[in-house]
Design a protein around this motif. Sequence first.
Motif, short mmCIF file in Angstrom:
data_model
loop_
_atom_site.label_atom_id
_atom_site.label_comp_id
_atom_site.label_asym_id
_atom_site.label_seq_id
_atom_site.Cartn_x
_atom_site.Cartn_y
_atom_site.Cartn_z
N LEU B 167 -82.69 37.16 -27.70
CA LEU B 167 -81.72 36.47 -26.84
C LEU B 167 -80.31 36.48 -27.42
N ALA B 168 -80.17 36.66 -28.74
CA ALA B 168 -78.85 36.51 -29.37
C ALA B 168 -78.11 37.84 -29.44
N GLY B 169 -76.79 37.77 -29.37
CA GLY B 169 -75.97 38.96 -29.57
C GLY B 169 -75.71 39.73 -28.29
N HIS B 170 -75.36 41.00 -28.47
CA HIS B 170 -74.97 41.84 -27.34
C HIS B 170 -76.06 42.83 -27.00
N GLN B 171 -76.14 43.17 -25.73
CA GLN B 171 -77.18 44.05 -25.24
C GLN B 171 -77.20 45.39 -25.99
N GLU B 172 -76.00 45.89 -26.38
CA GLU B 172 -75.95 47.22 -26.99
C GLU B 172 -76.30 47.19 -28.48
N ASN B 173 -76.41 46.01 -29.08
CA ASN B 173 -76.70 45.92 -30.51
C ASN B 173 -78.18 45.67 -30.79
N ARG B 174 -78.56 45.92 -32.03
CA ARG B 174 -79.93 45.64 -32.45
C ARG B 174 -80.15 44.12 -32.45
N PRO B 175 -81.38 43.70 -32.14
CA PRO B 175 -81.67 42.24 -32.08
C PRO B 175 -81.85 41.65 -33.47
N ILE B 176 -80.74 41.48 -34.18
CA ILE B 176 -80.80 41.09 -35.60
C ILE B 176 -81.01 39.60 -35.80
N GLY B 177 -80.92 38.81 -34.74
CA GLY B 177 -81.04 37.37 -34.93
C GLY B 177 -79.68 36.75 -35.15
N VAL B 178 -79.66 35.58 -35.78
CA VAL B 178 -78.42 34.81 -35.86
C VAL B 178 -77.95 34.60 -37.30
N GLY B 179 -78.46 35.41 -38.24
CA GLY B 179 -77.96 35.35 -39.60
C GLY B 179 -78.56 34.24 -40.45
N SER B 180 -79.52 33.51 -39.89
CA SER B 180 -80.21 32.46 -40.63
C SER B 180 -81.59 32.29 -40.01
N ASN B 181 -82.44 31.54 -40.70
CA ASN B 181 -83.76 31.24 -40.14
C ASN B 181 -83.64 29.96 -39.31
N TYR B 182 -82.82 30.05 -38.28
CA TYR B 182 -82.37 28.88 -37.53
C TYR B 182 -83.44 27.86 -37.15
N PRO B 183 -84.61 28.28 -36.62
CA PRO B 183 -85.56 27.24 -36.15
C PRO B 183 -86.04 26.30 -37.24
N ASP B 184 -85.94 26.74 -38.50
CA ASP B 184 -86.47 25.95 -39.62
C ASP B 184 -85.69 24.66 -39.88
N TYR B 185 -84.45 24.59 -39.49
CA TYR B 185 -83.56 23.59 -40.10
C TYR B 185 -83.32 22.33 -39.27
N VAL B 186 -83.24 22.47 -37.97
CA VAL B 186 -83.03 21.28 -37.13
C VAL B 186 -84.15 21.18 -36.09
N VAL B 187 -84.44 22.29 -35.43
CA VAL B 187 -85.35 22.27 -34.28
C VAL B 187 -86.77 21.86 -34.70
N ASN B 188 -87.36 22.60 -35.63
CA ASN B 188 -88.75 22.28 -35.98
C ASN B 188 -88.89 20.98 -36.75
N GLY B 242 -73.69 38.14 -25.63
CA GLY B 242 -72.81 37.73 -26.73
C GLY B 242 -72.35 36.30 -26.58
N ASN B 243 -71.05 36.11 -26.56
CA ASN B 243 -70.51 34.75 -26.52
C ASN B 243 -70.25 34.25 -25.11
N ARG B 244 -70.69 34.98 -24.11
CA ARG B 244 -70.46 34.54 -22.73
C ARG B 244 -71.62 33.67 -22.23
N VAL B 245 -71.35 32.93 -21.17
CA VAL B 245 -72.40 32.17 -20.46
C VAL B 245 -72.24 32.46 -18.97
N PRO B 246 -73.28 32.26 -18.18
CA PRO B 246 -73.21 32.66 -16.76
C PRO B 246 -72.30 31.76 -15.91
N TYR B 247 -71.97 30.56 -16.41
CA TYR B 247 -71.36 29.58 -15.54
C TYR B 247 -69.93 29.22 -15.92
N ALA B 248 -69.32 29.90 -16.87
CA ALA B 248 -67.97 29.53 -17.31
C ALA B 248 -67.25 30.75 -17.87
N ALA B 249 -65.93 30.76 -17.72
CA ALA B 249 -65.09 31.80 -18.32
C ALA B 249 -63.64 31.30 -18.26
#
Lengths: 424, 419
Positions: B167-188, B242-249
């Motif tokens: 889900l993260a990043g741009h369609q043309e790039n590899r799905p590298i994630g978000v640079g951290s093990n994000y779910p470990d720190y707040v969500v879980n 990337g940094n866009r959302v469907p409902y705002a610009a």
Amino acid sequence: MAGALDDIRVIDATGPIGHYAGYLLADLGADVVKVEPLEGDPARRWPPLLPDTPEPEAGLQFLLLNVNKRGAALDLGSTEGREAFLRMVAGADVLLESWSAREAEVLGLTPDVIEAANPNLVHASVTGWGLSGPYAEWAYADIVALAMSGVMNLAGFPDGPPEQLPDHQGYHCASINAAAGVMAAILYRDATGEGQRVEVSMHESLLMAQETAMQAADILGTNRQRTGGGGATGFKMPGLGVYDTADGALYSMCTGNAGSGFQGLVELMRELDGPSEIHEEPLFSFVQERMNTGLLIQAMQDPEGAGEIIQTLRRIDDIATDFFRRHPTQTLYKRGQELRVLLGPVNTPQDISESEQLAARDWFRTVEDPARGRTLRYPGPPWLLQATPASLRRPAPLLGEHTNEVLTEAGVDGGALLAAGVAR
Amino acid sequence: MTSATSESTKTYPRPLEGLKVLDLTWFGAGPIATKILANLGADVVRIETEKRPDGLRVVGPKPVGDNSLNTSGYYNNFNAEKRSITIDLTQPEGHALGMRLVEWADLFMTNMTNRAVRQTGMTWEQVHEANPRIIGMYEPMQGNTGPHTEYMGFGAVLSALCGLNYLAGHQENRPIGVGSNYPDYVVNPGHGVIAMLAAVRHQRRTGEGQLIDMSQFESSAAVLSAPVFAWDNAGLEYVRQGNRVPYAAPHGAYRVAEHPERPDLWLALACLTEDDWRAAAAAMGHPEWAEDARFATVADRKANEDALDALVAEWAAAQEGAAAATALQAAGVPAGLVLNATEVLNDPHLAERAYYAYPDHPEAGPRAYDGPGFRLSRTPHEVRGAAPLLGEHTFEVASEVLGLTSDEIGRLIAEDVLR
């Protein structure tokens, strides 16, 4: 079996930043009443939309996070609307709202007014920056909190922009903290009868998600940056990172002593393809004897002296890359995990929708939504509480669907408010 | 702190004082959850072992050249205020002592794999038999049942599994994630705390404990489920944007002018409403942009987002970052800089709110710890102390909780049971 909060009534007057908090409390059995402005919550109109459904009932984000809640639309800026709201608060156990201090003042719903209406209330405030400090009245958005919390600084490629996290993680983290704070305050209230205030800042909620960046700055004086998934070593460790497969991609963590390490991956190669170059000398001994954490540290401390090692590591990574490309993701994942090889599929939304593991655990749930003319499939709860299970009891409310009902429960003449145009 | 934090007339206890927690977690998602319980006043006893210390004690960050198991900032931040007892649960005598701690506790938590839980003899069946009123929080990667129940992973594998990478990043790039093990720190950890407190409430109301079967996969997927919901119910395929959302610009990150001391600085900006957009255009010195037919409504701006982003990017490239953020905020527009960790540590807003705690630690000294994710106005939630040294409380817990004599403790240490 009843939920752990089956005796708790929550008034959820938050905007999108707090929707998930109310959702979680409802999942635990609370009766959650969503209070919206007359025009409806903004997320009701956010694309993507449910097809063939009139505005403002089609926003998928709204439907997802407001399921299980009743809904009332009230003009809090009007005297009658405000008074009716305070009557509702008087009969509630928990209030969730997302007003800044100035917004609360404009509404005439400051903490002392709320406390006067219900001295034993658990009153949770979920805002972008918290209620104090120089940014307290700043405007907020999910992406801005991700930026200011340092989390976005870690995400992306070095030659591209820092990247936001998908699907509103600022709002989710703020909501999770709000729900956790409400739970702690409810336990104290159970014991003493006393309510209190819970204050959540989305900005602060995200700070822990900097991983080790904060400690690296504090202890070593260095700042982690976005690396494009390459890690901080300056060279590529074989078996670590995202690889293409025959039909998708996977994340491989075959390194060090995690699971069965890279050695486990070499076994998986033998199992799926038979022996190859990596099972022969000189690579086989290198993999078995030298590819451990010590090698990593050696190469990091002396990258120039490690030149030959890095050539070998590149060759090994090429073999791994080629191996992953020739097999389907699920084959690699399942056969690999049986050998404790740390592989995970890069799942798409469709993959998650069709996951056999989630299906076996009955994770997805369905809700009849007669007003929208369909049965909706919802993702499951984040936990399974064996004795107090989660439940989905009703679809997301239409705008104003329960206004009269909840006003009547609060002892307010709903008909008069509706006629006066301060409720809908 | 001026907000919902201090009431001077009465000293309140912390909300979980008296709650006894036995902690067999490691790495991120588990320890953070029990740390939150400790910061809320629970007595958290963490079982560790010298034979196989928590990986976070090993990896750091630590001061250069420091190989101690007690100075990792990564570990210490996640274990503030716990007591650490070292027990080798794989030895029969160690296991018996572990089971006596189970009898003592109201709540037991582990995030180990099912395999490791079996090796330590701490399965739900064993724990529940020893203490029928206990809450058992089991949090393996994929839950306690199902065909993938034995599958293992760390946060990085989980990020791929739960959809974050895709889900993260741009369609043309590899799905590298978000640079951290994000779910470990707040969500879980956060979901874990909510679930455990719900179970504590049920336990206090009925005397009944229960099993919490928490799959890290499900917990993480729960906060990334909008695209799954859209696929299931509307047949919409997700396109990474990337940094866009469907409902705002405009909605994105824009590079500001190069500064010698701070290259690569970006400004995050989100116009969520029409008012935001008009105010932003004016604050950027281009009120005419808001009159441009291509950008009149959010639908227009989404349809012409490349052109819009090009204008905003060109404007940003000539701005001094902090001044631009301040000007936009003064106009009521959500905006802020993409800060690095040093800038976050020194943020004046966080300083005034006293977010970071600096508890003194006998080996690591006074280091920064993350403060609480929520604040309570009466019953404090705060970091009052540092993380434990490995085994720091072995003697204390063995004597006070397990009732062992000094001689017995000495023998058990010598025999590597309490190690």
